[in-house]
Design a protein around this motif. Structure first.
Motif, PDB file in Angstrom:
ATOM      1  N   GLY A 233       0.832  -1.202   0.000  1.00 10.93           N
ATOM      2  CA  GLY A 233       0.000   0.000   0.000  1.00 10.93           C
ATOM      3  C   GLY A 233       0.867   1.252   0.000  1.00 10.93           C
ATOM      4  O   GLY A 233       0.558   2.248   0.672  1.00 10.93           O
ATOM      5  N   ALA A 234       1.939   1.209  -0.756  1.00 10.32           N
ATOM      6  CA  ALA A 234       2.920   2.299  -0.759  1.00 10.32           C
ATOM      7  C   ALA A 234       2.438   3.494  -1.580  1.00 10.32           C
ATOM      8  O   ALA A 234       1.593   3.371  -2.473  1.00 10.32           O
ATOM      9  N   ASP A 235       2.998   4.648  -1.259  1.00  8.34           N
ATOM     10  CA  ASP A 235       2.688   5.872  -2.005  1.00  8.34           C
ATOM     11  C   ASP A 235       3.487   5.973  -3.287  1.00  8.34           C
ATOM     12  O   ASP A 235       3.079   6.663  -4.228  1.00  8.34           O
ATOM     13  N   LEU A 236       4.636   5.288  -3.326  1.00 11.68           N
ATOM     14  CA  LEU A 236       5.561   5.487  -4.443  1.00 11.68           C
ATOM     15  C   LEU A 236       6.535   4.319  -4.528  1.00 11.68           C
ATOM     16  O   LEU A 236       6.915   3.736  -3.518  1.00 11.68           O
ATOM     17  N   GLY A 237       6.944   3.994  -5.754  1.00  7.21           N
ATOM     18  CA  GLY A 237       8.025   3.044  -5.987  1.00  7.21           C
ATOM     19  C   GLY A 237       9.137   3.727  -6.752  1.00  7.21           C
ATOM     20  O   GLY A 237       8.870   4.554  -7.634  1.00  7.21           O
ATOM     21  N   ILE A 238      10.386   3.412  -6.407  1.00  3.75           N
ATOM     22  CA  ILE A 238      11.553   3.977  -7.092  1.00  3.75           C
ATOM     23  C   ILE A 238      12.412   2.825  -7.590  1.00  3.75           C
ATOM     24  O   ILE A 238      12.780   1.932  -6.818  1.00  3.75           O
ATOM     25  N   ALA A 239      12.748   2.838  -8.875  1.00  2.00           N
ATOM     26  CA  ALA A 239      13.637   1.825  -9.453  1.00  2.00           C
ATOM     27  C   ALA A 239      14.803   2.532 -10.135  1.00  2.00           C
ATOM     28  O   ALA A 239      14.599   3.522 -10.844  1.00  2.00           O
ATOM     29  N   THR A 240      16.011   2.026  -9.908  1.00  2.00           N
ATOM     30  CA  THR A 240      17.198   2.662 -10.464  1.00  2.00           C
ATOM     31  C   THR A 240      18.047   1.649 -11.224  1.00  2.00           C
ATOM     32  O   THR A 240      17.883   0.443 -11.079  1.00  2.00           O
ATOM     33  N   ASP A 241      18.987   2.175 -12.024  1.00  5.43           N
ATOM     34  CA  ASP A 241      19.812   1.287 -12.847  1.00  5.43           C
ATOM     35  C   ASP A 241      21.155   1.004 -12.172  1.00  5.43           C
ATOM     36  O   ASP A 241      21.391   1.378 -11.025  1.00  5.43           O
ATOM     37  N   GLY A 242      22.060   0.336 -12.903  1.00  2.00           N
ATOM     38  CA  GLY A 242      23.290  -0.192 -12.324  1.00  2.00           C
ATOM     39  C   GLY A 242      24.219   0.816 -11.700  1.00  2.00           C
ATOM     40  O   GLY A 242      24.787   0.577 -10.635  1.00  2.00           O
TER      41      GLY A 242
END
Length: 450
Positions: A233-242
């Motif tokens: 139930g998160a407000d936001l997701g963050i995905a980053t690269d290598g």
């Protein structure tokens, strides 16, 4: 040498890039900068990522530099944005980062920049580095340079990012997947200063990428974080690269937010602080960015694709911000113009804190339907692009800035050649999903027609 690419150096270790070659790269890089700066002795920042080959490659790179009589500031394990920031912070003459970004574990590479993180690509310096490596003729110096170790530079870039604007972030729940790569220390440090709950995914540094490749641009690599955002139930997701220079966002409904929309939101905020400024964006479709720049009183400037090319253009235009469709977002800082994912994340969290759910913020901005990037194997790329102009060019606006861009009232697309493979890359956008699907099918048929 095929490992010298348009924007940086990348190859398979040790077959294409090994300690002997990276030693020469260090010496060649210094020689080029000495010629440019007319300095006898330089200071060069060296950083590295968590790949298994990075420690030995970094060690040999440092040897190559001090053997020219120049000094090295070794900042150790850092993300690429932290590396860029460090060059200006320490007033260095340039820097080399050992990293292959999002490439698979077998690869490694080098990113080269001048003072203030000004990019060096194949068209403005890396070609000379390559040629000097091939010649392998270097002057001997009597006195070697010294190595100065600087640790915890990440603390400094986090402090700078937090003070960039007057952020007022509420206690949000945020999921982050850093793919066992270099954004881990950056986000860890940042969230220690925020009133948010950080749910970590794959934060242990591991150069074998045990869970998935560190490339959020591929849908398969963000399936887990999208699911986790919903579960928590998160407000936001963050995905980053290598190497941590690209950032992507998942909304509260577990959906990836188009980088073009993120770019438009950032442009809006930047223009509030810099009214009437130029904002740069790459030529691939993402028209919402242009809309939002104009709607917020800015001047849209289209650039070629490629992080080094868009940076150079933005610096020339004196733009405070530019963004690329692949998740590179660049900000003007006191230490240069480069990717600032921490500032970008803070802006997005600040917008959520002020305006509510991200899914609601972006709803009115989802005006267009996008094909995503579609790759096709094509041998004669130039001839195929000319054919596309013949078929789709009538009654349209045509540009050859970077590949071919064709713009009609209800659809528009860019087709450009890969710099490293026999591929054409299509990005198409339209005013409706039906039109997007119809025209994508037609354009792909022409591209793949033998």
């Amino acid at each position: 040498m095929s490992i010298f690419k348009t924007y940086d150096i990348r190859g398979i270790y040790p077959d294409q890039l090994d300690e002997e070659l990276i030693y020469k790269i260090g010496k060649s890089f210094v020689q080029i900068l000495k010629e440019e700066t007319l300095k006898e002795k330089l200071t060069i920042v060296i950083g590295r990522d968590m790949r298994l080959s990075s420690p030995s490659l970094s060690k040999k790179l440092i040897e190559g530099i001090i053997d020219t009589g120049s000094d090295v500031i070794d900042i150790g394990l850092v993300s690429t944005p932290t590396f860029y920031y460090s060059i200006g912070k320490f007033k260095a003459d340039g820097g080399l980062q050992v990293s292959a970004s999002h490439n698979p574990k077998e690869y490694n590479g080098v990113k080269a920049v001048r003072a203030n993180a000004y990019p060096m690509g194949l068209s403005n310096g890396l070609d000379k580095v390559r040629d000097l490596c091939t010649k392998n003729e270097f002057e001997k110096v009597e006195q070697k340079g010294q190595v100065i170790n600087k640790e915890n530079v990440v603390n400094s870039i986090v402090d700078y990012s937090l003070k960039y604007y007057n952020f007022n972030i509420k206690p949000l729940k945020v999921v982050a997947d850093v793919a066992n790569a270099m954004s881990s220390p950056d986000l860890d440090n940042l969230f220690e200063q925020l009133p948010c709950e950080l749910i970590k995914m794959n934060f242990e540094l591991d150069g074998t990428f045990p869970v998935h490749q560190a490339d959020p641009f591929q849908e398969k690599n963000i399936v887990d974080i999208k699911r986790k955002v919903i579960e928590e139930g998160a407000d936001l997701g963050i995905a980053t690269d290598g190497d941590g220079d690209r950032i992507f966002f998942i909304d509260d409904k577990g959906e990836l937010v188009e980088p073009g929309i993120i770019r438009g939101i950032i442009a809006k905020v930047v223009l509030q602080h810099n009214p009437g400024s130029k904002i740069c964006y790459d030529i691939r479709p993402g028209r919402i960015t242009k809309d939002m720049i104009i709607e917020n009183g800015g001047i849209p400037i289209v650039t070629k694709v490629g992080h080094s090319l868009i940076k150079i253009q933005a610096i020339k235009e004196k733009a405070p911000f530019s963004g690329e469709s692949s998740g590179h977002f660049f900000m003007k800082t006191n230490n240069g113009f480069f990717e600032c994912p921490l500032i970008i994340a803070l802006i997005i969290m600040d917008e959520i804190s002020k305006n509510g759910k991200l899914s609601e913020i972006i709803k009115p901005l989802q005006r267009y339907s996008h094909s995503g990037e579609i790759n096709s194997i094509v041998e004669d790329k130039e001839e195929k692009m000319k054919e596309l102009e013949k078929v789709f060019g009538d009654g349209s606006k045509v540009s050859w800035l970077d590949g071919i861009s064709i713009e009609h009232d209800d659809y528009w697309f860019n087709v450009r050649a890969s710099n490293t493979e026999p591929l054409l890359r299509l990005n198409l956008e339209a005013t409706s999903k039906e039109k997007m699907e119809e025209m994508t099918k037609k354009v792909v048929e022409i591209i793949r027609k033998i």
